[in-house]
Design a protein around this motif. Structure first.
Motif, PDB file in Angstrom:
ATOM      1  N   ALA A   1      61.036 -30.446  43.087  1.00 19.35           N
ATOM      2  CA  ALA A   1      62.156 -31.161  43.020  1.00 19.35           C
ATOM      3  C   ALA A   1      61.104 -32.471  41.975  1.00 19.35           C
ATOM      4  O   ALA A   1      61.574 -32.929  41.307  1.00 19.35           O
TER       5      ALA A   1
ATOM      6  N   LEU B   1      60.383 -31.392  38.274  1.00 15.29           N
ATOM      7  CA  LEU B   1      61.678 -31.159  37.859  1.00 15.29           C
ATOM      8  C   LEU B   1      62.415 -32.429  37.504  1.00 15.29           C
ATOM      9  O   LEU B   1      62.680 -33.131  36.576  1.00 15.29           O
ATOM     10  N   ARG B   2      62.040 -33.964  38.430  1.00 15.75           N
ATOM     11  CA  ARG B   2      62.448 -35.023  37.855  1.00 15.75           C
ATOM     12  C   ARG B   2      61.884 -35.502  36.963  1.00 15.75           C
ATOM     13  O   ARG B   2      62.133 -36.617  35.616  1.00 15.75           O
TER      14      ARG B   2
ATOM     15  N   MET C   1      61.921 -33.997  33.489  1.00 18.93           N
ATOM     16  CA  MET C   1      63.913 -34.517  33.129  1.00 18.93           C
ATOM     17  C   MET C   1      63.708 -36.442  32.793  1.00 18.93           C
ATOM     18  O   MET C   1      63.834 -36.359  31.590  1.00 18.93           O
TER      19      MET C   1
END
Ligand SMILES: Nc1ncnc2c1ncn2[C@@H]1O[C@H](COP(=O)(O)OP(=O)(O)OP(=O)(O)O)[C@@H](O)[C@H]1O
Ligand SMILES: [Mg+2]
Lengths: 388, 223
Positions: A7, A10-11, A14
């Protein structure tokens, strides 16, 4: 645990994507901000390069390079030059820790195969210490009793068609003495040495028939200003037939120029930094105003203030680093132009310029970004999202 | 008792004033879980103001707003931001997409602020609104109707309890209006509470209930 890690990854991805898109998609203001930082960084790094390099070169030269002391016969002296033994005694009296190097010099005219030349007798070990910046194609003459070798100045070598390894016959002016020498090296100093031929002092004395004599001597002594004058005065007092004087070197006068414009350079750098800060501030303020609806939207979607600050700080940092990087390259070019114009010297890259320029650019950019970022955080979504 | 536990939106004695302008006065509304409610009224009657309060973008001057059991007046701005991303999906008349992000990235950004960006889920949301082929296009490369469908995909990506839409079809032609309404109806059938502001009486008729505002006051609430 693995899920939490991914997570985060992924953050992070992004976040980088958001950063990249915000900076690259139709954003002319970013270009303006980068150029502002670049110009500021270029001027600051150029001045810093110039200052750091010239002062470093200067102090290096004053400490180790080049003769800064001249010794010659008093104008009233009866015979030619100085007695070598007296000179040796004079050198022996100098504090050894202050003496970097010295060489006696004996000049005379000789005939070579293709014409006349100035022969210079020197102490090669000493010469090498005070003239390490000579460009030598070949090998320095190593031992003082080497009377089969010579070093030849570049222009003389061209005229006489000599190269390292070639041999040359040297004949005294009255043709009474002659010897064959091998050219050990061709030297390039960009000065009068380029026209001369260098041999050991002993050989020169024999060829010129001036046993035990020298014309002048040059020394490199660690002493500046008053101390050098003091040493000169002591020599002049102890050795009546001899005149000693410190050589006021060009680098020292360059140093005085540098000292004089040091404040000016700092002032110019500071002014440029302030102007850069104002430019970047204006650009970022305009950018935040233009992007107010997006920022409001991001907050409406749940972006915390921290996320907004993070995004704009990162955008500013990237703008700043790109600008500073380009500015460093540009500034190095600018430093060469200034170096040639003011000091007639090429400027070597000094690593200290890197953190200095980057640090000052970051400082300017952060100062410029503080108010726009606060404005971005204070944007009220309900107000900016209202269809105008 | 039953009505209170099942209502997700509970507004009591609410007023909103901007300086001397009173935008809302004595508003009492209760919206049950899974209801599809339309808010209608003339321009300037306070619809957007009410929706902003419901979406925690703004706070009431007076009165209470209880969202899913949480009293919003007791929350800090940060907490309201958290509530917004956890419970609410927003759709605007002006679309409001981030102009420098593609359709897919715009949806992933909502995931990013909510939990974590998952490309596959975002892609599924796009195909749900029929735009999976256009995932790599910037908003400027999409038509208004397409942009609004991206907004709806974004509003539903985090599975919010409530979707609040302020004139989502106000800038769309009839065909796109139907598309958007169909999507909202679908979401409603899946159990999501939907509050829709509209000027179009036909759309109002498609909802469970119409709340009418006039000069900041409730006109009548049809059961
Ligand atoms: N930030 C503000 N400051 C002052 N007055 C405001 C503000 N926001 C809204 N108002 C006023 O509150 C009233 C209600 O506005 P609101 O935007 O809620 O109307 P609306 O019903 O959404 O109208 P429309 O159908 O045109 O969108 C209006 O009179 C408006 O001028
Ligand atoms: Mg409105």
């Amino acid at each position: 645990m693995a899920a939490i890690e991914s997570a985060r990854a992924l953050r992070a991805r992004m976040f980088l994507r958001l950063l990249y898109r915000a900076l690259t998609v139709r954003n002319g203001q970013v270009v303006v901000a980068v150029i502002s930082i670049m110009v500021g960084a270029a001027v600051v790094s150029a001045l810093a390069s110039l200052y750091l390099d010239i002062s470093a070169k200067m102090s290096q030269e004053m400490r180790t390079f080049g003769a800064n002391f001249f010794i010659g016969p008093a104008p009233t002296a009866a015979s030619r030059g100085i007695d070598l033994a007296t000179y040796r005694q004079l050198v022996g009296d100098l504090p050894p820790e202050k003496l970097v190097g010295e060489t006696p010099l004996l000049y005379g005219l000789v005939r070579l195969d293709l014409g006349n030349a100035v022969l210079v007798g020197v102490d090669f070990a000493g010469l090498r210490k005070i003239a390490p910046y000579w460009q030598v194609d070949g090998k320095w003459i190593g031992v003082d009793f080497d009377d089969r070798s010579c070093m030849v100045g570049r222009r003389l070598a061209e005229t006489m068609e000599l190269k390292p390894g070639s041999t040359v016959t040297v004949i005294s002016e009255d043709r009474s003495r002659q010897t064959r020498l091998q050219v050990k090296a061709v030297i390039d100093t960009g000065d009068s040495e380029d026209e001369q031929m260098f041999v050991t002092l002993g050989l020169a004395q024999r060829l010129l028939d001036l046993p035990g004599r020298i014309d002048v001597a040059t020394l490199s002594i660690v002493a500046q200003g008053g101390e050098a004058d003091h040493i000169a005065a002591r020599i002049n007092e102890h050795f009546p037939g001899i005149v000693a004087k410190p050589i006021r070197k060009i680098s020292e006068s360059d140093g005085q120029i540098l000292d004089k414009i040091e404040g000016l350079m700092a002032l110019v750098a500071a002014t440029i930094l302030v102007i850069t800060t104002l430019c970047v501030n204006a650009t970022l303020t305009a950018m935040v105003a233009r992007r107010a609806p997006e920022i409001g939207l991001q907050k409406a979607l749940g972006a915390a203030d921290r996320a907004i600050v993070g995004q704009f700080l990162s955008e500013t940092a990237v703008i700043c680093l790109v600008g500073a990087g380009l500015g460093l390259i540009l500034g190095f070019g600018l430093a060469q132009i200034l170096g040639q114009a003011v000091f007639s010297a090429w400027v070597t890259f000094r690593p200290a310029v890197l953190p200095l320029t980057t640090g000052l650019s970051l400082l300017a950019a952060l100062a410029a970004a503080a108010v726009p970022i606060r404005r971005a955080v204070r944007i009220v979504p309900a107000r900016v999202l209202k269809g105008e | 008792m039953d009505a209170i536990t099942t209502s997700v939106i509970e507004v009591a004695g609410l007023a909103k004033r901007f300086g001397t302008v009173t935008a809302l006065e004595n508003i009492n509304i209760s919206i049950r879980q899974g209801e599809f409610v339309a808010i209608m009224g003339p321009s300037g009657s306070g619809k957007t103001t009410l929706l902003n309060i419901l979406s925690c973008l703004d706070t009431p001057t007076e009165g209470k707003y209880i969202l899913d059991g949480i009293d919003s007046s007791s929350l800090t701005e940060q907490q309201r931001t958290v509530i917004r991303r956890e419970k609410i999906g927003l759709v605007f008349q002006q679309f409001h997409l981030i102009p420098y992000l593609t359709a897919l990235e715009n949806i992933m950004l909502a995931q990013h602020y909510h939990s974590m960006p998952l490309k596959d889920e975002a892609m599924a949301a796009l195909s749900r609104v029929g735009l999976d082929q256009r995932w790599n296009h910037l908003p400027s490369q999409l038509s208004g109707g397409e942009q609004q469908r991206v907004c709806i995909a974004r509003a539903l990506i985090n599975e919010p309890a409530i979707v609040l839409a302020d004139e989502p079809t106000g800038n769309l032609d009839e065909r796109n209006e139907d598309l958007v309404m169909d999507l909202l109806k679908q979401l409603n059938r899946e159990g999501r509470t939907i509050v829709l502001i509209t000027h179009n009486p036909d759309l109002g008729l498609l909802t469970d209930r119409i709340i009418r505002l006039s000069h900041g006051h409730l006109e009548d609430v049809l059961p």
